[in-house]
Design an enzyme around this catalytic site. Structure first.
Site, PDB file in Angstrom:
ATOM      1  N   CYS A   1       1.079  -1.689  -0.015  1.00 36.12           N
ATOM      2  CA  CYS A   1       0.406  -0.042  -0.161  1.00 36.12           C
ATOM      3  C   CYS A   1       0.487   1.303   0.480  1.00 36.12           C
ATOM      4  CB  CYS A   1      -0.662   0.534   0.935  1.00 36.12           C
ATOM      5  SG  CYS A   1      -2.422   1.082   1.055  1.00 36.12           S
ATOM      6  N   THR A   2       0.283   2.233   0.907  1.00 39.65           N
ATOM      7  CA  THR A   2       1.958   3.045   0.863  1.00 39.65           C
ATOM      8  C   THR A   2       2.461   3.809   1.742  1.00 39.65           C
ATOM      9  OG1 THR A   2       0.209   4.501   2.355  1.00 39.65           O
ATOM     10  CG2 THR A   2      -0.557   4.980   0.510  1.00 39.65           C
TER      11      THR A   2
END
Lengths: 214, 214
Positions: B100-101
């Protein structure tokens, strides 16, 4: 709505955190990890500890109970305080749920007698002495009792529950937010599809496999 | 082999615990949750805390680094100590990875410049200013840098890594042990497949969505 996720020594981390990630996003839900006492509870691999923010006594009447599995479930099944808490909590729940061998705790508490339920594929027979109609399905609904198969299946169970509780669109939003678009590079997640040698290896080492976190 | 999973305030739990569950089963692996200081680190929903058993200073030269995402990644991207640790750790790793981020932290540390990488589908554009060739794929290998898309994609990444490190049979055993045979009741895990209204809802509330744990 209170969601209580039970922790006990040597639980399997993904059993608890998979459903937590999705169910915790129910609007208005208050989610707690609960254990006999507040504080860190260590999982089956030894290298992870999740904090129980509440003791069992502090969460007597949750709306949803989720019981993860793990090698520690064998010990937990003989813990009278824990089984009493499950029985009491169950009197107020709208959903009583488990992942993997978490269903063995529900069975030991007498909550799955004559019900259909599932668990990790290697331990289905262990439910039978409790009068459970054990199935090999991934997610099983029987009234308010919802059980999921091994470890990662709790994510699928959580999506089913989100749909039932909050509607399809909410469940789809959470699926998209968590980008649950599975693309496993192997098709080995079930004894029906895994290479026979891989299934045989885990069956032969059943006790070790369960101790490793089945 | 040392596997270091980074924790920081407001990380997304499944980003970290999904890959942990699978990668931690590598024979001989020593897995640590690490953070600036030892102790509990709270995730993005507020109701979960994982314990960091080691401080960053105690794990200077891991073999695998895994960086989860979460709304806290924006703050973490401005944390010089954390970015310095990533740069130093990267000099010894055989695999530097993110979910993800988490890839935004790797990018901010300068580790993904001119490389192909992925992140949560809503935040792909945020990688571009760092010179990253952002792709919408679920798992991206570029040399030793391995990035996964949103939240649940770390499980797929972990299977890929297990296969590369321990061979296909090990990866298949772990897939079968964790019963990773996904059966989501909806096909909404990607903006390509989710109902248009659901995609539009999350895009319109992009900032809220990211704050909620994108």
């Amino acid at each position: 709505m209170q969601i209580a996720i039970l922790l006990y020594d040597r639980f399997t981390a993904l059993d608890a955190v998979g459903p937590y990630e999705l169910l915790g996003r129910l609007p208005g839900a208050e989610t707690f990890f609960v254990a006999a006492e507040r504080g860190p509870v260590r999982g089956d691999q030894g290298s992870l500890a999740l904090v129980a923010d509440r003791s069992l006594a502090e969460v007597p009447s949750p709306d949803i109970v989720l019981v993860p599995g793990g090698p520690g479930s064998r010990q937990a099944m003989r813990d009278g305080v824990l089984l009493d808490w499950l029985r009491t909590a169950d009197t107020t729940t709208t959903w009583t749920t488990s992942v993997c061998t978490g269903s063995h705790l529900l069975a030991a508490a007498g909550l799955l007698t004559d019900r259909r339920a599932t668990t990790h594929w290697l331990t289905l027979d262990d439910l039978v002495p409790f009068g459970v109609r054990a199935t090999g399905e991934r997610v099983v609904f029987d009234g308010k009792y919802v059980t999921a198969a091994g470890v990662s299946s709790g994510i699928d169970m959580a999506l089913h529950l989100l749909g039932r509780i909050g509607g399809d669109e909410l469940a789809q939003q959470v699926q998209l937010l968590t980008e649950y678009d599975p693309q496993p590079p192997y098709d080995a997640g079930s004894p029906r599809t895994a290479p026979a040698a891989v299934v045989a290896r885990l069956r032969a080492g059943r006790e070790e496999t369960i101790e490793a976190g089945g």
